[in-house]
Design a protein around this motif. Structure first.
Motif, PDB file in Angstrom:
ATOM      1  N   THR A  87       0.853  -1.188   0.000  1.00  0.00           N
ATOM      2  CA  THR A  87       0.000   0.000   0.000  1.00  0.00           C
ATOM      3  C   THR A  87       0.887   1.237   0.000  1.00  0.00           C
ATOM      4  N   MET A  88       0.261   2.416   0.061  1.00  0.00           N
ATOM      5  CA  MET A  88       1.025   3.662   0.090  1.00  0.00           C
ATOM      6  C   MET A  88       0.379   4.637   1.067  1.00  0.00           C
ATOM      7  N   ILE A  89       1.203   5.543   1.591  1.00  0.00           N
ATOM      8  CA  ILE A  89       0.721   6.591   2.495  1.00  0.00           C
ATOM      9  C   ILE A  89       1.318   7.913   2.036  1.00  0.00           C
ATOM     10  N   ASN A  90       0.420   8.822   1.649  1.00  0.00           N
ATOM     11  CA  ASN A  90       0.880  10.129   1.182  1.00  0.00           C
ATOM     12  C   ASN A  90      -0.201  11.174   1.434  1.00  0.00           C
ATOM     13  N   SER A  91       0.019  12.367   0.919  1.00  0.00           N
ATOM     14  CA  SER A  91      -0.869  13.491   1.219  1.00  0.00           C
ATOM     15  C   SER A  91      -2.248  13.369   0.585  1.00  0.00           C
ATOM     16  N   THR A  92      -2.433  12.415  -0.334  1.00  0.00           N
ATOM     17  CA  THR A  92      -3.757  12.259  -0.944  1.00  0.00           C
ATOM     18  C   THR A  92      -4.731  11.570   0.005  1.00  0.00           C
ATOM     19  N   LEU A  93      -4.217  10.991   1.104  1.00  0.00           N
ATOM     20  CA  LEU A  93      -5.070  10.271   2.051  1.00  0.00           C
ATOM     21  C   LEU A  93      -5.403  11.152   3.253  1.00  0.00           C
ATOM     22  N   SER A  94      -6.591  10.998   3.769  1.00  0.00           N
ATOM     23  CA  SER A  94      -6.954  11.688   5.007  1.00  0.00           C
ATOM     24  C   SER A  94      -6.209  11.039   6.169  1.00  0.00           C
ATOM     25  N   TRP A  95      -6.186  11.743   7.321  1.00  0.00           N
ATOM     26  CA  TRP A  95      -5.499  11.170   8.478  1.00  0.00           C
ATOM     27  C   TRP A  95      -6.170   9.877   8.932  1.00  0.00           C
ATOM     28  N   ARG A  99      -4.259   6.406   9.327  1.00  0.00           N
ATOM     29  CA  ARG A  99      -4.280   5.677  10.596  1.00  0.00           C
ATOM     30  C   ARG A  99      -4.761   4.242  10.384  1.00  0.00           C
ATOM     31  N   GLN A 100      -5.735   4.082   9.506  1.00  0.00           N
ATOM     32  CA  GLN A 100      -6.244   2.740   9.218  1.00  0.00           C
ATOM     33  C   GLN A 100      -5.135   1.865   8.611  1.00  0.00           C
ATOM     34  N   ARG A 101      -4.359   2.434   7.705  1.00  0.00           N
ATOM     35  CA  ARG A 101      -3.291   1.656   7.073  1.00  0.00           C
ATOM     36  C   ARG A 101      -2.151   1.376   8.050  1.00  0.00           C
ATOM     37  N   ILE A 102      -1.917   2.331   8.968  1.00  0.00           N
ATOM     38  CA  ILE A 102      -0.895   2.090   9.992  1.00  0.00           C
ATOM     39  C   ILE A 102      -1.335   0.948  10.907  1.00  0.00           C
ATOM     40  N   VAL A 122       5.685  14.586  10.301  1.00  0.00           N
ATOM     41  CA  VAL A 122       4.482  14.619  11.132  1.00  0.00           C
ATOM     42  C   VAL A 122       4.717  13.794  12.401  1.00  0.00           C
ATOM     43  N   ALA A 123       4.661  14.465  13.554  1.00  0.00           N
ATOM     44  CA  ALA A 123       4.983  13.810  14.834  1.00  0.00           C
ATOM     45  C   ALA A 123       4.079  12.611  15.105  1.00  0.00           C
ATOM     46  N   ALA A 124       2.762  12.764  14.856  1.00  0.00           N
ATOM     47  CA  ALA A 124       1.830  11.670  15.137  1.00  0.00           C
ATOM     48  C   ALA A 124       2.140  10.446  14.277  1.00  0.00           C
ATOM     49  N   PHE A 125       2.509  10.685  13.051  1.00  0.00           N
ATOM     50  CA  PHE A 125       2.860   9.583  12.146  1.00  0.00           C
ATOM     51  C   PHE A 125       4.115   8.860  12.648  1.00  0.00           C
ATOM     52  N   MET A 126       5.107   9.628  13.086  1.00  0.00           N
ATOM     53  CA  MET A 126       6.346   9.040  13.582  1.00  0.00           C
ATOM     54  C   MET A 126       6.095   8.203  14.845  1.00  0.00           C
TER      55      MET A 126
END
Length: 698
Positions: A87-95, A99-102, A122-126
């Motif tokens: 999958t991918m995580i980038n700016s086109t996805l909502s938070w 979070r669902q993919r994480i 992004v601190a929350a992502f890290m």
């Protein structure tokens, strides 16, 4: 820690291959042994497999840093088709989507996750990543993290810190093009631990590289039409959005199925357009340089550069998008020195001076609200800070971000980003030397690109040497290798010929200067030839060139011979014409070696010079026969040229020069340049047409 599974059965199961390509097996083995590493592998060499296969052999998830959303989507779609959970995580996805993919990553539902580099800010992502079992951290297109690379991305600079924050998992950096300086930068920024380095070579033997010098857009159109007609499927790279649209319309008028792609389009438009090309609904893509990074379309049969790129790295990476299936492909660059002005503009935009950065910072401080935020477009900041180059504003903000003075943020409900000041009360303190050094290197890259275009060395060999390969061989397929002009190059026949070259190069050196070990030109070719011929004109005396030790040392050769000699020296890579308002000639490093007797040379030698060249004033013109019919043909040709150039006929050549042409009948450019009234500028523009007419008449 569980042992990784065996790579060969996994290679067969998921990728359908029975064996590896060159260097792949070595890289995969080193990754599976737990080492950090740097992999430089040419486009089409199977670079992606080097991390995708280990990802399937290791127990956790592999994070892949990728610079383009379209590139991510292309890679993820291909993996899903193979049954690989990705999958991918980038700016086109909502938070919420991120979070669902994480959460899925935590549960081990993905083996590969492609992530845009800005997500690591992004601190929350890290924090969320710390709860994921990360087995491998792969940085694709790793040249983007070096400011000395050709496609520097500021957001890549923080990946070393991101690695530390998530526990320093095993890391691998991959790229198709990287000079030794860029490779060193990659290792340092990522702080790789005792890394292996695999440089599998940059050679692309299936590519035929060609450079065609063109003067007018009409010629470019003609070359474009021929290349498309012969090779059918390919990419046309242009330097600007305006040129992309112009060339795209031209192809459309010819009935060619094509797409146009540039940064002025919305992300959705770019994705849709790119997918049309990838799915083979269009035969030709006309695009700016971002297009094609990682594009997996194997049947691209040609790449045509409509204008000169800004560096050899950029040129070779873009050319490398042809022939990814290993079959023969053709790469042509349409070279006009005037096109370097566009690259000059880009260099200025990418390298704002300290004062420009200070002006932008001051405007942001003055305009910031109570939260130290500025909601202005780049154009508004450009106007407010009184900066001429809008591109320089974006670069200035990028430099402020890298130095911790600002950050960008998404503005709710708007398709634009704002700027937040992080040190609103602190004075600006930025390394000015580093700014100047980056600009110097960028200009040096453009110099190398122009030198490459003018050069007479095998194209593939010249590129491989640029990337640090000392034993590069000639390719046999480029324009230099197969062209008769290039084929007639030879070493000096004797010491006398070599001495002429060394004297000519010595004259260039005396009329140049050396700054920080690098030659810089002061005079153009015409003035250098005057000095070597021993001219005592006011222009020579005014700047005291008549006092040089090389003044007059080649006066026996003749002006025409020296002009041809310098063209050959430039094509052989011994002298170089610098860009700028005036074309100034100077030595290349190889030219300096030849001048000092440390190396020999191969070049196309001019026609044998006369020891006592005939001066125009000494010609007894009446001794040569006059042909009225030939004179009329030459006069008609002059009239055609005058109409084309929109100048009076006498500005092409005066009647007396036409008479000399008629009587002396020069059959070569060298012979024509010895005729009164034929100067260097006019010769380059008009003489060949008159010589051709005379040859055809006789």
């Amino acid at each position: 820690m569980p042992q990784p599974s065996e790579p060969l059965p996994t290679l067969k199961k998921y990728f359908g291959f029975d064996g590896f390509l060159d260097a792949q097996e070595e890289v995969v083995d080193q990754i599976l042994s737990g080492q950090d590493g740097l992999v430089v592998m040419p486009t089409g060499g199977g670079k992606s497999l080097c991390y995708q296969l280990p990802a399937m052999c290791l127990s956790g998830v592999t994070l892949v840093v990728s610079p383009l959303i379209a590139l991510m989507k292309d890679q993820v779609d291909a993996l899903l088709e193979k049954g690989i959970p990705a999958t991918m995580i980038n700016s086109t996805l909502s938070w919420d989507e991120q979070r669902q993919r994480i959460d899925q990553m935590k549960r081990g539902e993905f083996k590969l996750v492609y992530i845009a580099p800005e997500r690591f800010r992004v601190a929350a992502f890290m924090e969320a990543l710390k709860q994921v079992e990360i087995s491998l951290f792969a940085v694709d297109e790793a040249h983007c993290l070096s400011q000395w690379g050709h496609d520097f991305r500021p957001e890549y600079m923080k990946l070393g810190r991101a690695l530390e924050q998530i526990g320093r998992p095993q890391a691998i950096a991959l790229t198709a093009t990287a000079t030794p300086v860029v490779r060193k930068d990659i290792l340092e920024v990522l702080a790789l631990r005792e890394p292996f380095e695999t440089v599998s070579g940059f050679s692309r033997p299936n590519l035929s590289l060609s450079i065609v010098e063109v003067e007018k857009h009409k010629v470019k159109h003609e070359r474009l039409k021929k290349v498309v007609a012969k090779w059918k499927t390919g990419i046309v790279y242009c330097s600007t959005r305006k040129r992309v649209e112009e060339v795209g319309e031209l192809l459309h008028s010819w009935g060619i199925k094509s797409i146009a792609y540039h940064g002025g389009m919305t992300p959705d438009e770019r994705d849709r357009t790119q997918n049309i090309f990838i799915s083979k609904q269009a035969d030709v893509a006309v695009a700016t340089n971002a297009f094609g990074m990682g594009i997996d379309r194997s049947d691209v049969r040609f790449v045509l550069h409509y204008e000169v790129p800004g560096s050899i790295e950029a040129y070779y990476q873009e050319a490398g998008r042809a022939g990814r299936d290993g079959e023969a492909a053709y790469c042509e660059l349409l070279f006009n020195y005037a096109d370097t002005r566009t690259q000059e503009f880009f260099i200025e935009g990418a390298n704002p001076g300290y004062q420009t950065i200070a002006d932008v910072y001051q405007f942001l401080q003055n305009d910031a609200d109570a939260n130290f935020e500025v909601q202005r477009t780049i154009d508004e900041i450009k106007e407010g800070a009184e900066v001429k180059n809008g591109m320089a504003v974006g670069s200035a903000i990028g430099i402020l971000m890298r130095n911790g003075y600002a950050e960008r943020f998404d503005i709710s409900g708007k398709r634009m980003k704002g700027t937040r000041l992080l040190k609103p009360d602190q004075a600006l303190n930025i390394d000015r030397h580093a700014l100047e050094e980056k600009e110097r290197r960028d200009r040096e890259k453009l110099d190398s690109m122009v030198h490459f275009c003018y050069g007479q060395q095998c194209r593939q060999q010249a590129i491989l040497e640029y990337f640090g390969e000392d034993d590069a061989q000639t390719c046999g397929t480029c324009d230099i290798c197969i062209n008769a002009f290039g084929g007639s190059a030879r070493e000096p026949a004797d010491e006398d010929e070599l001495l002429i070259v060394r004297k000519a190069l010595s004259g260039v050196a005396r009329m140049s200067r050396k700054v920080n070990g690098r030659w810089e030109g002061i005079f153009g070719r015409g003035r250098i030839v005057q000095m070597l011929m021993g001219s005592k004109s006011q222009e020579i005396k005014r700047v005291r060139l008549d006092e040089l030790s090389t003044h007059g040392i080649l006066k026996d050769c003749g002006t025409a011979y020296l002009n041809e000699l310098f063209r050959s020296l430039q094509k052989a890579g011994l002298v170089f014409t610098q860009r700028g308002e005036f074309p100034l000639m100077t030595l290349t490093p190889q030219g300096e070696k030849v001048m000092l007797g440390k190396s020999s040379c191969r070049l196309v030698w001019p026609e044998q010079h006369q020891s006592s060249p005939v001066k125009e004033s000494e010609m007894i013109i009446e001794e040569f026969g006059f042909d009225g019919q030939l004179y009329d043909q030459l006069r008609d040709l002059r009239q055609q040229l005058a109409q084309r150039e929109r100048v009076p006929p006498y500005q092409i050549f005066p009647n007396k020069t036409l008479e000399y042409f008629t009587r002396l009948r020069p059959k070569t450019m060298a012979a024509g340049m010895r005729i009164k009234g034929v100067g260097e500028v006019k010769a380059e523009k008009y003489l060949q047409a008159f010589v051709d007419t005379i040859v055809a008449f006789d």
